[in-house]
Design a protein around this motif. Structure first.
Motif, short mmCIF file in Angstrom:
data_model
loop_
_atom_site.label_atom_id
_atom_site.label_comp_id
_atom_site.label_asym_id
_atom_site.label_seq_id
_atom_site.Cartn_x
_atom_site.Cartn_y
_atom_site.Cartn_z
N GLY A 233 9.68 8.49 15.91
CA GLY A 233 9.63 6.97 15.65
C GLY A 233 10.15 6.49 14.22
N ALA B 296 13.33 4.93 16.25
CA ALA B 296 13.32 3.52 15.99
C ALA B 296 13.37 2.68 14.40
CB ALA B 296 11.59 2.82 16.40
N TYR B 297 12.57 3.19 13.83
CA TYR B 297 12.27 2.39 11.88
C TYR B 297 14.01 1.78 11.66
CZ TYR B 297 12.01 2.68 7.26
OH TYR B 297 12.06 2.53 5.93
N LEU C 245 15.99 0.54 13.27
CA LEU C 245 16.13 -1.30 13.85
C LEU C 245 15.32 -2.34 14.04
CD1 LEU C 245 18.12 0.75 17.12
CD2 LEU C 245 19.26 0.07 15.28
N LYS C 246 14.20 -1.58 12.90
CA LYS C 246 13.00 -2.86 13.04
C LYS C 246 13.39 -3.82 12.02
CE LYS C 246 9.22 0.21 13.86
NZ LYS C 246 8.26 1.04 13.17
N ARG C 247 12.78 -4.98 12.42
CA ARG C 247 13.82 -6.39 11.70
C ARG C 247 14.17 -6.63 11.85
NH1 ARG C 247 8.35 -8.45 10.12
NH2 ARG C 247 6.33 -7.91 11.85
N ASN C 248 15.11 -6.20 9.94
CA ASN C 248 16.08 -5.97 9.52
C ASN C 248 17.04 -5.12 9.48
OD1 ASN C 248 15.60 -9.51 9.52
ND2 ASN C 248 14.73 -8.98 7.09
N GLY C 249 16.32 -4.09 10.00
CA GLY C 249 16.83 -3.05 8.96
C GLY C 249 18.35 -3.08 10.96
N SER D 254 9.13 5.31 2.59
CA SER D 254 8.66 5.68 3.90
C SER D 254 7.43 6.81 3.31
CB SER D 254 9.31 6.84 4.61
OG SER D 254 10.65 5.95 4.96
N GLU E 54 6.27 0.29 6.65
CA GLU E 54 6.63 0.67 8.21
C GLU E 54 7.88 -0.05 8.28
OE1 GLU E 54 5.59 2.85 9.89
OE2 GLU E 54 3.67 3.34 8.49
N GLU E 55 8.63 -0.49 7.23
CA GLU E 55 9.83 -1.77 7.69
C GLU E 55 11.29 -0.31 6.91
OE1 GLU E 55 9.59 -5.44 7.30
OE2 GLU E 55 7.90 -5.36 8.94
N ARG F 153 13.81 8.77 7.05
CA ARG F 153 12.72 8.71 7.39
C ARG F 153 11.80 9.66 7.38
NH1 ARG F 153 8.26 4.66 7.63
NH2 ARG F 153 7.65 4.87 9.32
#
Length: 395
Positions: free
Chosen positions: A145, A148-149, A151-155, A230, A235-236, A378
């Protein structure tokens, strides 16, 4: 008179008097309560002691001000209540100072910025303090994961903005070559070009080196924030740190990164310099060991907030306490660094018409570099969160 107890990672607990009035808390030397820790912003919050009680107000800090597990903008701070500023805890009017606490008679909290002798102890907020509890998964289950971290939300937006900034600073030296080509093609003459180069372009390149160092330091500070977030179970991706001081938010992190790299790679460099190419196998082994040392040194320096975290007395025992998890990180680190090294060639071979232009190749290369770096940070944060009891980095 109200009192405030400050529990900062890596230093003894400090207790100080809190007279009536407004007190600014932060990492900046101008703060009336200075806490020199990377998770604390230069101007983090205000504590107002008034006749009807005490209030705490966040000043737009990067890592926020938290009370009872909730991020606040402004709220009353009750006696005995704990507020968390990044990784630092402040408690108003405790019943007694904790064992080993240091009582300060004046407001400036100089003792918090000091580094204790020996291996630095470390402490993060208790589980659940401002962090929503996630599913009970092991470190190994959470590693996939990490990719993918970022690219989450505002990443995705954060990485794109960082890529553009990095691209601009990396292209600045090319202006000298462009100006030289224009001068020659326009028939300005070699003498005028030499004068122009002496009067403007060389200082320009010198300024580029300074600004590039600052940008590198700022990005490194952001990568440290990813590790801290982290490690705290967030999680963001955190937002970019507020740029409040060219020293604390740029040059100091750059020097810290340079010191960690020098500590890790010095044996391989010295071996190559003094023993020559005939011992290339030894140089290669020392280089691999140095890169493997780098990850734990970076993690220790980030969690401690102290340069002493890169000491072998801290790094080597810590690696031995989490050998399985750290081996996974080292393998990922070496593989991802290899991918980053070859990324320029791969990008040029992509069947995308837009990538026929070098500027877009460089832009995608910067994005890939920041993405890989965020994923690596992360993994480091997850490693600490999973192994913090074995590492024993607590007050």
């Amino acid at each position: 008179m109200a009192k405030l107890v400050v529990k900062a990672p890596g230093v003894p607990v400090a207790e100080l008097d809190l007279p009536p009035g407004i007190h600014q808390v932060g990492r900046s030397p101008d703060a009336s309560i200075q806490i020199n820790h990377p998770s604390v912003s230069g101007a983090h919050c205000q504590i107002a002691v008034e006749a009807d009680g005490t209030r705490i107000k966040d000043l737009g800090s990067t890592n926020g001000t938290w009370i009872d597990g909730q991020r606040i903008e402004e709220k009353a701070l009750l006696p005995g209540q704990c507020a968390r500023l990044g990784e630092v805890e402040v408690v108003l009017d405790p019943q007694a100072a904790p064992p080993g606490g240091v009582r300060l008679a004046s407001t400036p909290l100089a003792g918090v910025a000091a580094n204790p002798p020996g291996p630095p102890p470390m402490r993060l907020p208790k589980a659940g303090a401002g962090v929503a509890a996630g599913p009970a998964r092991s470190f190994y289950q959470r590693v996939p994961g990490a990719f993918a971290y970022p690219l989450k939300r505002n990443g995705l937006i954060l990485l794109a903005v960082g890529s553009v900034v990095f691209l601009v600073f990396n292209l600045l030296p090319a202006f000298e070559r462009i100006a030289a080509a224009l001068a020659i093609s326009g028939g300005l003459g070699r003498g005028f070009w030499t004068f122009l180069r002496m009067m403007f372009l060389n200082p320009f390149v010198g300024l580029w080196m300074i600004f590039t160092s600052m940008v590198t330091g700022y990005v490194f500070l952001y990568m440290q924030n990813i590790i801290s977030a982290s490690a705290n179970g967030e999680e963001e991706m955190p937002s970019f740190p507020a740029f409040e001081s060219w020293w604390y938010d740029a040059m100091e992190p750059f020097l810290k990164l340079a010191a960690i790299l020098a500590c890790c790679l010095a044996p391989a460099v010295l071996c190559r310099m003094y023993l020559g190419s005939g011992v290339w196998a030894l140089t290669l082994c020392l280089g691999i060991v140095g890169f493997c040392y780098f990850g734990m040194a970076l993690l220790a320096v980030t969690i401690c907030g102290s340069w002493a975290g890169m000491s072998p007395q801290v790094v080597v025992p810590s690696i031995l306490r989490v050998p399985g998890e750290y081996a996974v990180y080292c393998v990922l680190f070496i593989v991802l660094m290899g991918a980053t090294f070859h990324s320029a060639q791969w990008i040029r071979e992509l069947p995308i018409p837009l990538l026929s232009y070098p500027i877009y190749q460089h832009l995608l290369g910067q994005f890939f570099f920041l993405y890989i770096s965020a994923a690596e940070m992360r993994v480091l944060g997850l490693l600490y969160r999973a192994g913090r009891e074995r590492l024993g980095w607590k007050l």
